[in-house]
Design an enzyme around this catalytic site. Structure first.
Site, mmCIF file in Angstrom:
data_model
loop_
_atom_site.group_PDB
_atom_site.id
_atom_site.type_symbol
_atom_site.label_atom_id
_atom_site.label_comp_id
_atom_site.label_asym_id
_atom_site.label_seq_id
_atom_site.Cartn_x
_atom_site.Cartn_y
_atom_site.Cartn_z
ATOM 1 N N ASP A 49 0.829 -1.193 0.000
ATOM 2 C CA ASP A 49 0.000 0.000 0.000
ATOM 3 C C ASP A 49 0.874 1.259 0.000
ATOM 4 O O ASP A 49 2.002 1.234 0.501
ATOM 5 C CB ASP A 49 -0.895 0.036 1.243
ATOM 6 C CG ASP A 49 -2.029 -0.977 1.174
ATOM 7 O OD1 ASP A 49 -2.394 -1.374 0.049
ATOM 8 O OD2 ASP A 49 -2.551 -1.354 2.244
ATOM 9 N N TYR A 77 5.521 -8.598 8.814
ATOM 10 C CA TYR A 77 5.297 -7.166 8.930
ATOM 11 C C TYR A 77 5.493 -6.726 10.387
ATOM 12 O O TYR A 77 5.222 -7.487 11.319
ATOM 13 C CB TYR A 77 3.865 -6.797 8.532
ATOM 14 C CG TYR A 77 3.486 -7.104 7.107
ATOM 15 C CD1 TYR A 77 3.649 -6.161 6.101
ATOM 16 C CD2 TYR A 77 2.934 -8.344 6.767
ATOM 17 C CE1 TYR A 77 3.274 -6.443 4.788
ATOM 18 C CE2 TYR A 77 2.564 -8.627 5.462
ATOM 19 C CZ TYR A 77 2.739 -7.679 4.472
ATOM 20 O OH TYR A 77 2.372 -7.964 3.185
ATOM 21 N N ASP A 91 -6.764 2.786 7.711
ATOM 22 C CA ASP A 91 -5.424 3.327 7.929
ATOM 23 C C ASP A 91 -5.515 4.847 7.890
ATOM 24 O O ASP A 91 -6.592 5.416 8.102
ATOM 25 C CB ASP A 91 -4.419 2.767 6.909
ATOM 26 C CG ASP A 91 -4.693 3.211 5.475
ATOM 27 O OD1 ASP A 91 -5.686 3.945 5.235
ATOM 28 O OD2 ASP A 91 -3.915 2.826 4.575
ATOM 29 N N ARG A 183 -4.327 -4.055 7.278
ATOM 30 C CA ARG A 183 -5.344 -3.041 7.602
ATOM 31 C C ARG A 183 -6.640 -3.701 8.071
ATOM 32 O O ARG A 183 -7.282 -3.235 9.009
ATOM 33 C CB ARG A 183 -5.628 -2.170 6.379
ATOM 34 C CG ARG A 183 -4.533 -1.184 6.077
ATOM 35 C CD ARG A 183 -4.911 -0.283 4.917
ATOM 36 N NE ARG A 183 -4.890 -0.988 3.645
ATOM 37 C CZ ARG A 183 -5.786 -0.818 2.682
ATOM 38 N NH1 ARG A 183 -6.819 -0.006 2.870
ATOM 39 N NH2 ARG A 183 -5.681 -1.455 1.541
#
Length: 271
Positions: A49, A77, A91, A183
């Protein structure tokens, strides 16, 4: 060996590791690398993203055949969830649309929530995502203010570790399968706790055995630019185009909130 210590043959084929900058789309990076290194055939092995940073893998030449093999490898992550607030994009791309109490949440409840989302889970991708709906990208639907139903799918969270708790912020490390939206994990984590949450920071640190600490930055990439071909010396360079990620990636709110106008009052509350 890190990318900075290697020699490359991009036309024959390379698997190139890059540390994607904040607000750049994955396509931004591909285009920049293609133009800088004058590569004819190039693609990326897994989108990030615009508001995520970290490892983006590009394949060139004959190595583009490895893209599918790289994409299916597990991802790692790190990042931060913010409790007590929700946003439509899950987000910082869109403004907060709801606020809920969070101060009562205990470390034990946070750990229980992380455990609840470890293993195979059903997850619905965000409307602000590249998922296709009737041939159209979901984020295109979302950014013009429309809604659409997105089907849930099974993904696996192999590891979900809370690495720091400083409410309303919760730092984490996640290892997951292909297709997992962090997200959406933030949204579901907040729903489970009853206080809402959204993602405020995300770094992809690993894909399979490839690690972000071995990746090139966009600045060091410039050092790999090949010399200008003979016969092009007299050709005037093309004027550089200003990069406007906020227009292409739908980041108007993020840009405005992180770079307020000079005459704006940062202490004023939003209405």
């Amino acid at each position: 060996m890190s990318e900075n210590q290697r020699t490359f043959d991009f036309e024959t084929g390379e698997v190139l590791l890059l540390d994607k900058p904040l607000t750049w789309t994955s396509f931004d990076v591909v285009r920049k690398v293609k133009n800088t290194l004058r590569i004819k055939k190039i693609g990326h092995a897994g989108t990030l993203d615009p508001l995520a940073t970290g490892l983006l893998i590009l394949c060139t030449g004959k190595k583009t055949k490895q893209i599918d093999l790289i994409q299916v490898q597990e991802k790692e992550y790190t990042g931060t969830f913010r409790l007590g607030q929700t946003t439509p994009s899950f987000d910082l791309e869109t403004p907060v649309d709801a606020e809920l109490p969070y101060a009562h949440i205990t470390p034990e409840q946070l750990q229980e929530a992380a455990l609840a989302f470890t293993g195979p889970i059903q997850q619905t991708p965000p409307l602000y995502s590249a998922v296709k709906i009737n041939g159209e990208r979901a984020y295109e639907v979302a950014r013009r203010g429309d809604t659409a139903e997105i089907k849930s799918k099974e993904v696996t969270i192999k590891e979900f570790e809370l690495t720091g708790i400083n409410l309303p912020d919760v730092e984490f490390r996640v290892v997951c399968t292909k297709g997992t939206y962090i997200r959406s994990l933030a949204r579901d984590f907040g729903l489970h706790l009853g206080c809402g949450a959204h993602l405020t920071k995300l770094i992809r640190t690993r894909i399979g055995e490839y690690r972000v600490e071995d990746a090139l930055t966009m600045e060091t990439l410039e050092a790999l630019r090949p010399p200008q071909p003979e016969g092009d010396a007299s050709r005037p360079p093309r004027p550089a185009k200003a990069r406007r990620p906020e227009q292409r990636a739908g980041l108007e709110y993020f840009q405005a909130s992180t770079n307020p106008a000079p005459d704006s009052d940062p202490t004023a509350s939003a209405s």
